[in-house]
Design an enzyme around this catalytic site. Structure first.
Site, mmCIF file in Angstrom:
data_model
loop_
_atom_site.group_PDB
_atom_site.id
_atom_site.type_symbol
_atom_site.label_atom_id
_atom_site.label_comp_id
_atom_site.label_asym_id
_atom_site.label_seq_id
_atom_site.Cartn_x
_atom_site.Cartn_y
_atom_site.Cartn_z
ATOM 1 N N SER A 125 0.932 -1.154 -0.011
ATOM 2 C CA SER A 125 0.013 -0.077 -0.198
ATOM 3 C C SER A 125 0.853 1.201 -0.057
ATOM 4 O O SER A 125 2.007 1.426 0.618
ATOM 5 C CB SER A 125 -1.130 0.051 1.256
ATOM 6 O OG SER A 125 -1.541 1.221 1.473
ATOM 7 N N TYR A 150 -2.793 -0.055 10.325
ATOM 8 C CA TYR A 150 -2.767 -0.766 8.937
ATOM 9 C C TYR A 150 -1.559 -0.614 8.177
ATOM 10 O O TYR A 150 -0.946 -1.418 7.524
ATOM 11 C CB TYR A 150 -4.045 -0.138 8.274
ATOM 12 C CG TYR A 150 -4.033 -0.278 6.820
ATOM 13 C CD1 TYR A 150 -3.471 0.385 5.784
ATOM 14 C CD2 TYR A 150 -4.253 -1.464 6.258
ATOM 15 C CE1 TYR A 150 -3.419 0.229 4.419
ATOM 16 C CE2 TYR A 150 -4.299 -2.189 4.879
ATOM 17 C CZ TYR A 150 -3.841 -0.979 4.001
ATOM 18 O OH TYR A 150 -3.758 -1.103 2.657
ATOM 19 N N LYS A 154 1.522 -3.167 6.759
ATOM 20 C CA LYS A 154 2.182 -3.084 5.435
ATOM 21 C C LYS A 154 3.621 -2.961 5.348
ATOM 22 O O LYS A 154 4.385 -3.788 4.591
ATOM 23 C CB LYS A 154 1.418 -2.393 4.436
ATOM 24 C CG LYS A 154 -0.115 -2.432 4.079
ATOM 25 C CD LYS A 154 -0.311 -4.007 3.559
ATOM 26 C CE LYS A 154 -1.679 -4.395 3.096
ATOM 27 N NZ LYS A 154 -1.958 -5.644 2.997
HETATM 28 C C1 WQD Z 1 -9.363 8.864 1.346
HETATM 29 C C2 WQD Z 1 -9.541 10.578 1.900
HETATM 30 C C3 WQD Z 1 -10.122 10.849 4.088
HETATM 31 C C4 WQD Z 1 -14.332 9.013 4.039
HETATM 32 C C5 WQD Z 1 -7.200 3.783 1.460
HETATM 33 C C6 WQD Z 1 -7.394 2.469 1.781
HETATM 34 C C7 WQD Z 1 -5.988 1.665 2.393
HETATM 35 C C8 WQD Z 1 -5.152 1.837 1.099
HETATM 36 C C9 WQD Z 1 -4.927 3.648 0.922
HETATM 37 C C10 WQD Z 1 -4.621 0.192 -0.247
HETATM 38 C C11 WQD Z 1 -8.871 10.739 3.254
HETATM 39 C C12 WQD Z 1 -11.333 11.358 3.227
HETATM 40 C C13 WQD Z 1 -12.841 9.533 3.503
HETATM 41 C C14 WQD Z 1 -15.245 10.344 4.171
HETATM 42 C C15 WQD Z 1 -13.458 11.743 3.992
HETATM 43 N N1 WQD Z 1 -5.068 1.400 -0.215
HETATM 44 N N2 WQD Z 1 -12.646 11.062 3.485
HETATM 45 N N3 WQD Z 1 -14.830 11.524 4.207
HETATM 46 O O1 WQD Z 1 -7.575 6.240 4.015
HETATM 47 O O2 WQD Z 1 -6.499 6.896 1.796
HETATM 48 O O3 WQD Z 1 -6.882 4.427 2.555
HETATM 49 O O4 WQD Z 1 -6.160 3.936 0.502
HETATM 50 O O5 WQD Z 1 -4.013 -0.525 0.062
HETATM 51 O O6 WQD Z 1 -6.257 0.367 2.068
HETATM 52 O O7 WQD Z 1 -8.419 2.227 2.658
HETATM 53 O O8 WQD Z 1 -8.882 6.051 1.873
HETATM 54 O O9 WQD Z 1 -11.111 6.452 1.241
HETATM 55 O O10 WQD Z 1 -10.645 6.242 3.507
HETATM 56 O O11 WQD Z 1 -9.825 8.205 2.642
HETATM 57 O O12 WQD Z 1 -13.120 13.095 3.943
HETATM 58 O O13 WQD Z 1 -16.286 9.639 4.304
HETATM 59 O O14 WQD Z 1 -10.910 10.683 1.810
HETATM 60 O O15 WQD Z 1 -10.175 11.634 5.124
HETATM 61 O O16 WQD Z 1 -8.409 11.896 3.243
HETATM 62 P P1 WQD Z 1 -7.383 6.097 2.576
HETATM 63 P P2 WQD Z 1 -10.207 6.776 2.240
#
Ligand code: WQD
Length: 340
Positions: A125, A150, A154
């Site tokens: 990741s 998490y 990784k």
């Molecule tokens: C993205 C952005 C949140 C929900 C994911 C995968 C992880 C890894 C990396 C593969 C952040 C914002 C989110 C909401 C928001 N991928 N957000 N409101 O945390 O980058 O992690 O990509 O391995 O496994 O989970 O993804 O979609 O949770 O968040 O503002 O209701 O969207 O704060 O900035 P993240 P995400």
């Protein structure tokens, strides 16, 4: 040629099985269905006409893991997706993440050592980079302190595999995914969140269809162009195809080391607010959102330099952000029809 896919009924796993079968591989799927639904096998069959052989096994059960992998020791490789993957959930439940993600990995690696299966693809990741000023990140950008358990699992997973590879005759490849989004163009498979989704795009589509209320944007006071966090959102089918290419890269002996690393991102950084705008434009639906506090575990910005995967794996991103938004919305509508 047979490939074992762990976590194969999950989001990226199911899309990768479609790509592998479309490229002539026979797939054996292992999953404990703790975070996915058996429906994924039906969707895979609808797309490819083939239903992979399936074992409902918990990879934290060492004996069961060894038994099933030994049954298919003629496989040319194992692709290991099975893991818990919510940054947010891991902050509140670190022990669950360390125990599950590390134990299952160690059991799969032990089975590989015993059976001699020659190739291993590890689902890593972009979160291993932590908060970094060096953007876009290349595979040699130093990893910084993991911002979540998490991400830490990784980082540790990568180090465990790299140390094993120093003495093993097998080959491994570490694929660092950025933010997988969207669904297969057929809308027969996609992400099926269990409970309220932590990830942005499934939250958006569930809010748009009325399953959830307004979206909360977790912070708009970050040092970015619009104050919201930046990520590299990549279509899940582009990530899936990279796994087929990665296996072929190892099978053809094109790997320069026996544990190469590849970034799988589009190379474009997109903010949360820009994702919301892209969805509204492509789905022609107004979203209701509010600005909330920052979310623990989030990094400010991360996006990929993907030149290495492009040149060494002959990989390219086929889908745009708008394609991903539209396919995510089509899949949300399909899940409503299927009552998933
Ligand atoms: C993205 C952005 C949140 C929900 C994911 C995968 C992880 C890894 C990396 C593969 C952040 C914002 C989110 C909401 C928001 N991928 N957000 N409101 O945390 O980058 O992690 O990509 O391995 O496994 O989970 O993804 O979609 O949770 O968040 O503002 O209701 O969207 O704060 O900035 P993240 P995400």
């Amino acid at each position: 040629m047979k490939v074992i896919v762990t976590g194969g009924t999950g989001y990226i796993g199911s899309h990768t099985i479609v790509d592998l079968q479309e490229n002539g591989f026979e797939v054996v799927c292992i999953d404990n269905l703790s975070r996915s639904k058996i429906y994924a096998l039906e969707g895979i069959e609808k797309i490819t006409g083939k239903r992979p052989k399936f074992y409902e096994i918990d990879l934290c059960d060492k004996d069961a893991t060894l038994e099933v992998i030994s049954e298919h020791s003629d496989a040319i490789g194992i692709i290991h997706f099975a893991a818990l993957k919510s940054v947010y959930e891991s902050v509140g439940n670190p022990l669950l993440y360390y125990a599950n993600n590390l134990e299952s990995l160690l059991n799969v690696l032990s089975a590989i050592a015993i059976t001699g299966i020659p190739n291993f693809v590890f689902s890593s990741s972009c979160s291993v980079y932590g908060n970094t000023e060096q953007l876009p990140v290349t595979e040699s950008t130093p990893t910084s302190k993991a911002e979540s358990p998490y991400a830490h699992t990784k980082q540790m997973g990568e180090e465990i595999i790299q140390n094993i590879q120093k003495i093993a005759s097998s080959k491994s490849i570490l694929l660092r995914y950025f933010n997988p989004i969207g669904a297969h163009p057929s809308a027969e498979i996609g992400e099926i969140p269990i409970g309220k989704p932590d990830n942005l795009v499934p939250y958006i589509t569930q809010s748009a269809i009325g399953k959830l209320g307004p979206i909360t944007v977790y912070g708009n006071d970050y040092p970015t162009r619009d104050g919201s966090c930046i990520r590299d959102y990549i279509h899940v089918s582009d990530i899936a195809h990279a796994h087929t290419l990665a296996l072929q890269y190892l099978l053809e002996g094109r790997n320069e080391s026996n544990c190469p690393v590849f970034n799988l991102g589009t190379g474009n950084g997109v903010s949360v607010l820009e994702v919301i705008a892209a969805f509204e434009k492509t789905a022609q639906k107004k979203l209701d959102y509010k600005i909330g506090d920052r979310r623990p575990g989030d990094v400010v910005a991360i996006y990929a330099d993907n030149q290495k995967a492009k040149s060494e794996l002959n990989w390219n991103c086929k889908y745009t952000l708008d394609d991903s938004m539209l396919s995510a919305w089509k899949w949300e509508l399909k899940m409503q029809q299927l009552n998933l």
